[in-house]
Enzyme design. Structure first.
Site, short mmCIF file in Angstrom:
data_model
loop_
_atom_site.label_atom_id
_atom_site.label_comp_id
_atom_site.label_asym_id
_atom_site.label_seq_id
_atom_site.Cartn_x
_atom_site.Cartn_y
_atom_site.Cartn_z
N LYS A 39 52.13 33.84 40.26
CA LYS A 39 51.62 33.86 41.63
C LYS A 39 52.82 34.30 42.46
O LYS A 39 53.62 33.46 42.91
CB LYS A 39 51.08 32.51 42.09
CG LYS A 39 50.57 32.57 43.52
CD LYS A 39 49.60 31.45 43.86
CE LYS A 39 49.03 31.68 45.26
NZ LYS A 39 47.89 30.80 45.54
N SER A 43 52.32 30.78 50.24
CA SER A 43 52.63 30.25 51.57
C SER A 43 52.08 28.83 51.68
O SER A 43 51.32 28.37 50.82
CB SER A 43 52.06 31.16 52.65
OG SER A 43 50.68 31.40 52.45
N GLY A 121 44.68 34.19 48.85
CA GLY A 121 43.57 34.47 49.74
C GLY A 121 42.53 35.36 49.08
O GLY A 121 42.43 35.43 47.85
#
Length: 226
Positions: A39, A43, A121
């Site tokens: 990954k 954040s 996301g």
């Protein structure tokens, strides 16, 4: 360089990509594969022992099993603000580019292992100054596993994302409908309805207690020729 593995993305944020990625890694390991988890940017990291701690990256690392990969290789770019990575980076005085993230995915990767990359996301969420999750997926060229919440309205999001994946020249390997809600609407059957519009496998994934659980569902898909 020819890559083998999967790029895990979603229709949105907070819909279970990491849970699914860990289950996929576990299923691959149970099938006899070595897995390199990545990954590249995360954040919303908390500070632990004076350093930003990537919770998602750590879960992927643990799912990969011993010998555990270096966490700095799994998630090299970490930011504190719980925002899209490009903005979180700017707020931290840093700049991200897609090529940086691509190189981070490939750095020290085992050539005999399968690469499992989790995005941040949704597929069209901003990821770097010069691109989206879609751009990283395209740069890597991996088959895509699309995670979506199994709830009302998800068909529109899945079909739009599936079209975006196809436009990037990528193969949609699997759609996973994650049971994020405790109760389903009476008569709703997103899996059957999506199957009328998509040519890829579609799986339902249950609510699980521990990260990595549910791997047996994905193992069945892998045995069927993923």
């Amino acid at each position: 360089m020819s890559l083998n593995g999967y790029f895990v993305t979603g229709t949105d944020t907070g819909i279970g990509k990491t849970v699914l990625s860990c289950a996929l890694i576990r299923a691959l390991r149970e099938g006899g594969y070595t897995v390199t988890p990545r990954k590249p940017v995360e954040s919303g990291c908390e500070v632990r022992d004076g350093q930003l701690f990537p919770a998602d990256g750590t879960a992927l690392r643990e799912a990969a099993g011993a010998p555990f990969p270096d966490l700095d290789r799994v998630t090299p770019y970490r930011f504190s603000h719980a925002l899209a990575p490009d903005r979180a980076a700017r707020l931290a005085g840093a700049t991200l580019h897609i090529e940086q993230l691509r190189q981070a995915c490939l750095a020290d990767a085992n050539q005999d292992a399968l690469l499992v990359v989790e995005g941040a996301g949704g597929f069209y969420s901003p990821l770097a100054e010069d691109g989206l999750n879609a751009d990283l997926a395209e740069a890597l060229g991996l088959p895509v596993v699309l995670v979506a919440p199994d709830r009302l309205g998800t068909m529109n999001h899945v079909l739009l994302t599936a079209e975006a994946i196809a436009r990037r020249g990528l193969r949609l390997a699997l759609v996973v409908l994650n049971a994020v809600e405790t109760e389903q609407r009476e008569g709703m059957d997103n899996r059957s309805d999506l199957a009328r519009h998509l040519d890829c496998p579609i799986l339902g994934f249950p609510r699980v207690k521990r990260t990595g659980d549910g791997w047996e569902i994905l193992a069945g898909w892998l045995r069927d020729g993923a």
